[in-house]
Design a protein around this motif. Structure first.
Motif, mmCIF file in Angstrom:
data_model
loop_
_atom_site.group_PDB
_atom_site.id
_atom_site.type_symbol
_atom_site.label_atom_id
_atom_site.label_comp_id
_atom_site.label_asym_id
_atom_site.label_seq_id
_atom_site.Cartn_x
_atom_site.Cartn_y
_atom_site.Cartn_z
ATOM 1 N N GLN A 22 -55.835 -7.719 -28.042
ATOM 2 C CA GLN A 22 -55.250 -8.376 -29.215
ATOM 3 C C GLN A 22 -55.407 -7.536 -30.478
ATOM 4 O O GLN A 22 -54.454 -7.339 -31.221
ATOM 5 N N ALA A 23 -56.586 -7.085 -30.774
ATOM 6 C CA ALA A 23 -56.841 -6.223 -31.927
ATOM 7 C C ALA A 23 -56.979 -4.777 -31.443
ATOM 8 O O ALA A 23 -57.306 -4.526 -30.283
ATOM 9 N N PRO A 24 -56.765 -3.811 -32.334
ATOM 10 C CA PRO A 24 -56.739 -2.407 -31.899
ATOM 11 C C PRO A 24 -58.114 -1.771 -31.788
ATOM 12 O O PRO A 24 -59.108 -2.254 -32.339
ATOM 13 N N VAL A 25 -58.134 -0.672 -31.070
ATOM 14 C CA VAL A 25 -59.320 0.177 -30.962
ATOM 15 C C VAL A 25 -58.892 1.627 -31.173
ATOM 16 O O VAL A 25 -57.727 1.978 -31.004
ATOM 17 N N ARG A 26 -59.854 2.428 -31.541
ATOM 18 C CA ARG A 26 -59.601 3.862 -31.548
ATOM 19 C C ARG A 26 -59.392 4.305 -30.105
ATOM 20 O O ARG A 26 -60.071 3.840 -29.192
ATOM 21 N N TYR A 27 -58.438 5.199 -29.912
ATOM 22 C CA TYR A 27 -58.200 5.742 -28.578
ATOM 23 C C TYR A 27 -58.309 7.260 -28.684
ATOM 24 O O TYR A 27 -57.315 7.984 -28.618
ATOM 25 N N GLY A 28 -59.535 7.727 -28.883
ATOM 26 C CA GLY A 28 -59.765 9.159 -29.067
ATOM 27 C C GLY A 28 -59.067 9.658 -30.319
ATOM 28 O O GLY A 28 -59.384 9.233 -31.434
ATOM 29 N N ASP A 29 -58.085 10.511 -30.149
ATOM 30 C CA ASP A 29 -57.325 11.048 -31.274
ATOM 31 C C ASP A 29 -56.316 10.041 -31.820
ATOM 32 O O ASP A 29 -55.682 10.308 -32.854
ATOM 33 N N HIS A 30 -56.142 8.911 -31.152
ATOM 34 C CA HIS A 30 -55.079 7.976 -31.490
ATOM 35 C C HIS A 30 -55.637 6.563 -31.694
ATOM 36 O O HIS A 30 -56.837 6.371 -31.820
ATOM 37 N N ALA A 54 -59.333 6.033 -42.636
ATOM 38 C CA ALA A 54 -58.731 5.373 -43.792
ATOM 39 C C ALA A 54 -57.774 4.258 -43.399
ATOM 40 O O ALA A 54 -57.332 3.480 -44.257
ATOM 41 N N PHE A 55 -57.443 4.147 -42.100
ATOM 42 C CA PHE A 55 -56.580 3.057 -41.646
ATOM 43 C C PHE A 55 -57.222 1.688 -41.906
ATOM 44 O O PHE A 55 -56.524 0.695 -42.066
ATOM 45 N N GLU A 56 -58.545 1.645 -41.927
ATOM 46 C CA GLU A 56 -59.232 0.370 -42.126
ATOM 47 C C GLU A 56 -59.474 0.123 -43.609
ATOM 48 O O GLU A 56 -59.951 1.003 -44.325
ATOM 49 N N VAL A 57 -59.165 -1.117 -44.045
ATOM 50 C CA VAL A 57 -59.341 -1.504 -45.444
ATOM 51 C C VAL A 57 -60.049 -2.861 -45.474
ATOM 52 O O VAL A 57 -59.413 -3.914 -45.437
ATOM 53 N N PRO A 58 -61.384 -2.872 -45.524
ATOM 54 C CA PRO A 58 -62.121 -4.141 -45.538
ATOM 55 C C PRO A 58 -61.780 -4.974 -46.768
ATOM 56 O O PRO A 58 -61.485 -4.448 -47.849
ATOM 57 N N GLU A 59 -61.835 -6.321 -46.594
ATOM 58 C CA GLU A 59 -61.628 -7.227 -47.711
ATOM 59 C C GLU A 59 -62.869 -7.237 -48.603
ATOM 60 O O GLU A 59 -63.992 -7.010 -48.123
ATOM 61 N N PRO A 60 -62.707 -7.512 -49.903
ATOM 62 C CA PRO A 60 -63.859 -7.471 -50.819
ATOM 63 C C PRO A 60 -64.994 -8.419 -50.426
ATOM 64 O O PRO A 60 -66.161 -8.101 -50.639
ATOM 65 N N GLN A 80 -43.902 9.209 -31.370
ATOM 66 C CA GLN A 80 -45.151 9.869 -31.064
ATOM 67 C C GLN A 80 -46.331 9.045 -31.584
ATOM 68 O O GLN A 80 -46.237 8.418 -32.643
ATOM 69 N N PRO A 81 -47.450 9.028 -30.865
ATOM 70 C CA PRO A 81 -48.610 8.264 -31.341
ATOM 71 C C PRO A 81 -49.184 8.864 -32.619
ATOM 72 O O PRO A 81 -49.257 10.094 -32.762
ATOM 73 N N ILE A 82 -49.563 8.004 -33.544
ATOM 74 C CA ILE A 82 -50.180 8.479 -34.773
ATOM 75 C C ILE A 82 -51.594 8.971 -34.475
ATOM 76 O O ILE A 82 -52.212 8.565 -33.496
ATOM 77 N N PRO A 111 -49.589 -2.840 -37.537
ATOM 78 C CA PRO A 111 -50.683 -2.782 -38.512
ATOM 79 C C PRO A 111 -52.056 -2.837 -37.861
ATOM 80 O O PRO A 111 -52.221 -3.386 -36.770
ATOM 81 N N ILE A 112 -53.025 -2.304 -38.547
ATOM 82 C CA ILE A 112 -54.407 -2.293 -38.072
ATOM 83 C C ILE A 112 -55.141 -3.558 -38.495
ATOM 84 O O ILE A 112 -55.888 -4.154 -37.718
ATOM 85 N N GLU A 113 -54.948 -3.994 -39.732
ATOM 86 C CA GLU A 113 -55.759 -5.072 -40.288
ATOM 87 C C GLU A 113 -55.266 -6.474 -39.931
ATOM 88 O O GLU A 113 -56.017 -7.425 -40.030
ATOM 89 N N ASP A 114 -54.022 -6.630 -39.544
ATOM 90 C CA ASP A 114 -53.477 -7.953 -39.201
ATOM 91 C C ASP A 114 -53.354 -8.068 -37.694
ATOM 92 O O ASP A 114 -52.393 -7.599 -37.083
ATOM 93 N N ALA A 115 -54.336 -8.713 -37.071
ATOM 94 C CA ALA A 115 -54.366 -8.815 -35.605
ATOM 95 C C ALA A 115 -53.357 -9.807 -35.056
ATOM 96 O O ALA A 115 -53.164 -9.880 -33.840
ATOM 97 N N SER A 116 -52.709 -10.588 -35.927
ATOM 98 C CA SER A 116 -51.733 -11.573 -35.458
ATOM 99 C C SER A 116 -50.354 -10.962 -35.220
ATOM 100 O O SER A 116 -49.469 -11.624 -34.655
ATOM 101 N N VAL A 117 -50.146 -9.725 -35.648
ATOM 102 C CA VAL A 117 -48.847 -9.073 -35.474
ATOM 103 C C VAL A 117 -48.728 -8.525 -34.056
ATOM 104 O O VAL A 117 -49.591 -7.772 -33.589
#
Length: 365
Positions: free
Chosen positions: A205-213, A12-18, A5-7, A273-279
């Motif tokens: 390549q990198a993710p986007v919000r898809y409404g609730d998902h 909070a899925f996003e964690v910016p680097e310092p 099922q889609p999450i 993963p959200i933060e690693d676009a190479s996966v």
């Protein structure tokens, strides 16, 4: 066990680097340096990346009746939306097509409704910025900056040498592919196979919000005559604009062609993963599913007037669109400032202002 099922989306899925702000500033300056160099040489403001267009197409995005998990954002209800599709290659300088690099597709959809990321009530567009590889070459913004600096250092230098190098890299890529592999590095440096651009499948390549998902997005050939071009060889040697010529010839001959706009819903952050676009998100866990069709009629697929309207007059960014499709992750976050700065510099160089168009009423035939 991985869920089927889609999450549900969570900020909070996003964690910016310092030091992400410093990385972003360095990326912006590197892109500006590319644009300054090409402007010095040619006297015309170009995109810092994807400067050369090969097709500028008017079409219509058609959304049907979708199940709840897919009926999100601009796909929440059936509708038909005017759209512009820009086909390009990655360099910031205008190279002969025999320097074979990755391809891009930027889609701008008009007439969408809902809260916009820009906060501007009058904006009614949604952009999808796509490339012909399902995963990004760099894991995050810092790694992307290292590669971008190499691109900047070679911008507009030695076009003849670039042709020779591209031929060598294409040979190396053929060897890798014969062994069952594929090298994003070789392709990115000029070793992309000499194939027809209309046969490509393009990815966010990198993710986007898809409404609730959360999802990644793809644009895949639907019409049989487009699918037949997947991997089809295209000889552009001696044809500096061979890709453009092929696109022009194709749409002069075909009265209607269609692509599937697809999404791959995230069903688990461990594998996706959200933060690693190479996966590469496994399609075995979550396949790409069609949510709309892009219909493009036969037309003059590129012209000087269209280039002025789109190449000079429009900006494409994953940050043009609905909050429901907010870009996610390190690569997407730095694109916010980077794309805006690049577009502003190009507009300044060309002595014009850029704002999101409201319609295609004056789009050149």
């Amino acid at each position: 066990m991985h869920s089927t099922q889609p999450i549900r989306y969570d900020p909070a899925f996003e964690v910016p680097e310092p030091d992400e702000a410093e990385t972003t500033a360095a990326i912006v300056e590197t892109l500006r340096a590319i644009s300054r160099k090409t402007f010095e040489d040619g006297g015309h403001g170009l995109r810092s990346v994807h400067a050369k267009s090969h097709g500028l197409l008017r079409g219509e995005l058609v959304v049907g009746d979708l199940p709840p998990a897919l009926a999100q954002g601009i796909f929440a209800r059936p509708g038909r939306y005017p759209a512009v599709l820009r086909l390009s290659t990655t360099p910031g300088d205008l190279l002969d097509d025999s320097v074979s690099t990755p391809r891009g597709a930027a889609l701008k959809v008009f007439g969408v409704t809902g809260p916009q990321l820009s906060g501007e009530a009058g904006d009614t567009t949604q952009d999808f910025v796509l490339v012909d590889s399902p995963a990004f070459l760099s894991a995050n913004a810092k790694a992307f900056l290292r590669g971008l600096k190499l691109v900047a250092a070679t911008t507009d230098r030695g076009p003849g040498l670039k042709k020779v190098l591209s031929a060598v890299l294409r040979g190396a890529e053929r060897v890798v592919e014969r062994l069952g592999g594929e090298s994003g590095t070789l392709k990115g440096l000029g070793g992309h196979p000499e194939t027809h651009i209309l046969g490509e499948t393009f990815y966010s390549q990198a993710p986007v919000r898809y409404g609730d998902h959360v999802a990644k997005v793809a644009l895949s050939p639907r019409s049989p005559w487009l699918r037949a071009l997947a991997g089809a060889a295209l000889d552009v040697n001696g044809k500096p604009d061979g890709l453009r010529e092929a696109v022009l010839a194709f749409f002069a001959e075909h009265p209607l062609s269609e692509w599937d706009l697809q999404v791959q819903l995230n069903t688990g952050l461990g594998d996706m993963p959200i933060e690693d676009a190479s996966v590469l998100w496994p399609v075995s866990l979550s396949p790409y599913t069609t949510v709309a069709t892009l219909a493009v009629p036969g037309q003059v697929a590129w012209s000087a007037a269209r280039s002025q309207a789109v190449d000079d007059g429009m900006a494409f960014s994953p940050w043009h669109g609905l909050e429901a499709h907010r870009p996610l992750g390190s690569i997407m976050r730095v694109r916010h400032a980077a794309y805006a700065a690049s577009a502003a510099q190009r507009a300044h160089q060309n002595g014009r202002s850029l704002c999101e168009p409201r319609s295609l009423d004056n789009f050149p035939d």
